[in-house]
Design a protein around this motif. Structure first.
Motif, short mmCIF file in Angstrom:
data_model
loop_
_atom_site.label_atom_id
_atom_site.label_comp_id
_atom_site.label_asym_id
_atom_site.label_seq_id
_atom_site.Cartn_x
_atom_site.Cartn_y
_atom_site.Cartn_z
N GLU A 127 41.76 -1.95 44.65
CA GLU A 127 41.37 -2.30 43.30
C GLU A 127 40.01 -1.67 43.03
N ILE A 128 40.02 -0.71 42.11
CA ILE A 128 38.78 0.00 41.79
C ILE A 128 38.57 -0.11 40.28
N ALA A 129 37.55 -0.85 39.89
CA ALA A 129 37.37 -1.11 38.46
C ALA A 129 36.10 -0.45 37.95
N PRO A 130 36.17 0.09 36.71
CA PRO A 130 34.94 0.62 36.12
C PRO A 130 33.94 -0.51 35.93
N PHE A 131 32.72 -0.23 36.26
CA PHE A 131 31.69 -1.24 36.25
C PHE A 131 30.73 -0.91 35.12
N SER A 132 30.54 0.38 34.92
CA SER A 132 29.81 0.93 33.79
C SER A 132 30.37 2.33 33.63
N PRO A 133 30.00 3.05 32.56
CA PRO A 133 30.61 4.38 32.38
C PRO A 133 30.41 5.30 33.59
N ARG A 134 29.41 5.01 34.42
CA ARG A 134 29.13 5.91 35.53
C ARG A 134 29.23 5.22 36.89
N THR A 135 29.74 4.00 36.87
CA THR A 135 29.79 3.26 38.13
C THR A 135 31.18 2.67 38.33
N LEU A 136 31.68 2.77 39.55
CA LEU A 136 32.94 2.11 39.88
C LEU A 136 32.66 1.03 40.92
N PRO A 162 18.36 23.96 35.20
CA PRO A 162 17.64 22.68 35.19
C PRO A 162 16.59 22.60 34.09
N ASP A 163 16.21 23.74 33.53
CA ASP A 163 15.18 23.74 32.50
C ASP A 163 15.74 23.33 31.14
N VAL A 164 17.04 23.27 31.02
CA VAL A 164 17.66 22.96 29.73
C VAL A 164 18.19 21.53 29.74
N GLY A 165 18.01 20.81 28.63
CA GLY A 165 18.53 19.45 28.53
C GLY A 165 19.97 19.45 28.03
N PHE A 166 20.81 18.59 28.61
CA PHE A 166 22.21 18.51 28.20
C PHE A 166 22.57 17.06 27.89
N ALA A 167 23.35 16.87 26.84
CA ALA A 167 23.90 15.53 26.58
C ALA A 167 25.37 15.69 26.22
N ILE A 168 26.19 14.75 26.68
CA ILE A 168 27.62 14.79 26.36
C ILE A 168 28.01 13.45 25.73
N TRP A 169 28.61 13.53 24.56
CA TRP A 169 29.12 12.34 23.89
C TRP A 169 30.63 12.41 23.82
N HIS A 170 31.28 11.29 24.00
CA HIS A 170 32.73 11.26 23.82
C HIS A 170 33.08 10.09 22.92
N ASP A 171 33.74 10.39 21.81
CA ASP A 171 34.13 9.36 20.86
C ASP A 171 32.98 8.41 20.57
N GLY A 172 31.80 8.98 20.34
CA GLY A 172 30.65 8.18 19.94
C GLY A 172 29.91 7.51 21.09
N ARG A 173 30.36 7.75 22.31
CA ARG A 173 29.71 7.11 23.45
C ARG A 173 29.00 8.18 24.29
N LEU A 174 27.77 7.89 24.70
CA LEU A 174 27.04 8.85 25.54
C LEU A 174 27.63 8.82 26.94
N VAL A 175 28.16 9.95 27.39
CA VAL A 175 28.80 9.99 28.70
C VAL A 175 27.82 10.44 29.78
N GLU A 176 27.05 11.48 29.49
CA GLU A 176 26.08 11.99 30.45
C GLU A 176 24.87 12.50 29.68
N GLN A 177 23.73 12.39 30.31
CA GLN A 177 22.55 13.02 29.73
C GLN A 177 21.64 13.47 30.85
#
Ligand code: ATP
Ligand code: MG
Length: 601
Positions: free
Chosen positions: A491-500, A190-205
């Motif tokens: 019917e389950i649609a992506p609402f945002s990158p982290r929300t369905l 938890p003390d370390v910061g992580f960020a994940i980008w995929h094809d130029g889009r921030l997926v998680e931070q």
């Protein structure tokens, strides 16, 4: 307990291991898919003392995986050595192998990656006045500009082995595995910061957590507030083992074991001893196939655990497995048994009470009320009247004296409900006892099956779509399996990158919890190949869905509802057994009852 280099610590040079030590090290493949590369590079960054790590991926990691850290860096004259097999800065002797505190120790990862992809290494060591880049293919070394730290870039994974490339799944699925790899590391540190980008889009931070409880903050960030709200703190020490973290309450259990994290000295592992210990701790409070959730850390003297068992280090061997088993089991049991007062969680309304020492955990009772209340929306759309008695009310009284029904109703006329579990009915032969959840599950299941035999399960749009925080894996599955989901009435649609958003549910399950349903179906789909799942795994899938639509234990039914259930059972094929093969009802004849009371002897 793992000992990452602090950026100022004296760093040892990378050296090739002596032959006798090489022969001691678990050999084998470490790169199976992009996520394996991510795992190895994160291990290295953490060992280098990184505080910020950025992962950049392209095409699910197949085209590019880049991991950038602000760790101690690699001196120029060691860059070439770093790519050699059995070259490491982390151990130098058997003694060090036996007490190793770093993630890496084999000196193999970079060499293995370099053999199957284009690897380049950019690094600036602490104290160095320039950064250098090494091209792993050509061996070319050139100066570049960057701050202290390293960036490892891996391009075109398996470029030379198209056969292996073929085994990879869709980009979305590979991305999900990569994110899962980062998630595992993020929970450990938890003390370390992580960020994940995929094809130029921030997926998680996930920012390096400070605050008064960084571990709790990180859990909430990575697994969601719900995980924290529905879990209890674990803190237990016995002998050489310390266990800490969080264990989910039984109500938080899931249909898949996808939120079970065990760490040994900071390393994510899958281990039979640990898994078994957890399962036995939940044995009395979790039923059927429900999977508990937990994130637990074991701190143990490194000399008491062998991490050199499997090339990917995902398995360990404890010197004293029994000691560890007991510690973990007790840690979880104690945590579950302790009242949850003072925690910022959704506490059941009913007061806690202390059970007899050997009795069920104190929250078992109130939690069931709680579940029953929340389950109200869950149940049977088919029941004519949905009047529900308050959970605390006494059991419903028996039916008024009516003539015993004839054989028109084989399962008879409902007379009462027992303990929120059984429906009692009277027929011409005597007493009928029905397991109401099992019976209802069967009915819903048969209904879904019939509809699917037609073409698709009729879906019912939700007036207000139900949104939920989803994992990248869930989002990916919802996207790639939209057609299958439609066939299933969902019917389950992506609402945002982290929300369905669940927009429609199968008609027969209209009153169930849409989010629970969506989650289990997505988890199930993720396990199978989407194009064939409806044919091959269809019954499993429908059975999972039925379980969500079926009335929960402890829901009070009115006599009308009970009678409706009996009539539905009579009209349903194979309703004598639930989907898991258990009986749904039993006849107790007057003769049986007579002999119980020694009557007429
Ligand atoms: N991000 C990094 N920052 C600093 N040094 C690194 C980094 N990545 C690798 N190294 C250096 O390169 C060496 C080789 O890395 P590699 O991952 O191949 O082996 P390892 O980590 O020692 O052992 P393992 O094969 O178990 O991972 C490491 O021992 C370390 O000294
Ligand atoms: Mg390594």
């Amino acid at each position: 307990m793992n000992a990452p280099l602090s950026p100022t610590a004296v760093r040892r040079p990378i050296r090739e291991l002596p032959d006798e030590l090489i022969s001691q090290i678990a050999a084998g493949e470490v790169v199976e898919r992009p996520a394996s590369v991510v795992r190895e590079l994160l291990d290295n960054a953490l060992d280098a003392g990184a505080r910020e790590i950025t992962v950049r991926l392209s095409a699910g990691g197949v085209r590019l995986i880049s991991v950038e850290d602000d760790g101690a860096g690699i001196p120029r004259d060691e860059l070439v050595v770093a790519l050699r097999r059995h070259a490491t800065s982390k151990i130098a002797s058997l003694g060090e192998l036996e007490t190793v505190g770093t993630m890496g120790f084999r000196g193999e990862a970079l060499a293995a990656i370099n053999a199957i992809a284009d690897l380049s290494l950019l690094s600036r060591a602490i104290g160095a006045d320039a950064a250098w880049a090494l091209d792993g293919r050509t061996g070319e070394l050139r100066p570049v500009a960057r701050a202290v730290g390293s960036t490892l870039e891996v391009r075109e994974l398996f470029y030379a082995t198209p056969a292996r490339r073929k085994f990879l799944k869709t980009d979305a699925t590979e991305l999900a595995h990569c994110v899962e790899a980062v998630r595992r590391h993020a929970l450990a540190r938890p003390d370390v910061g992580f960020a994940i980008w995929h094809d130029g889009r921030l997926v998680e931070q996930w920012r390096g957590a400070a605050g008064h409880d960084p571990a709790l903050q990180r859990l909430a960030d990575v697994l969601g507030d719900e995980f924290v709200a529905q879990s209890v703190a674990v803190a237990h020490e016995s002998g050489a083992v310390r266990v800490h973290g969080r264990a989910g309450i039984p109500d938080a259990a899931r249909s898949r074991p996808d939120q079970q994290f065990f760490y040994v000295n900071g390393r994510f592992v899958r281990d039979k001893v640990l898994a078994h210990a957890a399962r036995s701790a939940y044995e009395d409070v979790l039923h059927g196939h429900r999977q508990p959730v937990y994130a637990l850390h074991l701190d143990i003297d490194p000399a008491r655990v062998d991490v050199n068992v499997h090339p990917t280090k995902i398995e360990v061997r404890f010197r004293d497995g029994r000691e560890v088993h007991q510690a973990v089991r007790h840690a979880i049991e104690n945590a579950l048994a302790a009242p949850r007062a003072g925690e910022s969680v959704a506490t059941p309304a009913a007061p806690f009470f202390k059970p007899a020492a050997s009795g069920p955990a104190p929250w078992t009772q109130p939690a069931m009320h709680f579940a029953a209340e929340r389950g109200l929306g869950d149940a049977a759309a088919m029941w004519p009247e949905r009047r529900v008695e308050p959970a605390a009310a006494p059991p419903p009284a028996a039916a008024p004296n009516l003539p015993v029904p004839g054989d028109a109703w084989p399962l008879g006329r409902a007379i009462a409900q027992l303990q929120g579990i059984y429906v009692l009915a009277e027929n011409s032969q005597g007493l009928v006892i029905v397991d109401m959840h099992a019976a209802h599950e069967r009915i819903v299941y048969e209904r879904l099956k019939n509809q699917l035999d037609g073409a698709a399960i009729a879906s019912q749009p939700l007036l207000i779509p139900a949104t939920f925080a989803a994992s990248p894996q869930e989002v990916a599955t919802a996207e790639t399996c939209a057609d299958v989901l439609a066939t299933l009435g969902l019917e389950i649609a992506p609402f945002s990158p982290r929300t369905l958003a669940v927009r429609a549910v199968p008609g027969p399950l209209a009153d169930g919890d849409p989010v629970d349903l969506a989650r289990s179906v997505l988890a199930e789909l993720a396990q199978h190949d989407a194009s064939t799942v409806v044919h091959r795994a269809r019954n499993e899938l429908l059975s999972t869905m039925a379980c969500h639509g079926a009335v929960r234990a402890n829901r009070r039914l009115t006599l009308d509802e009970m009678n409706a259930l009996l009539r539905q059972m009579e009209a349903t094929e194979r309703s004598d057994q639930c989907n898991h093969g258990r009986p749904t009802w039993r006849q107790v004849s007057i003769r049986d009852l007579d002999s119980l009371f020694l009557r007429g002897r």
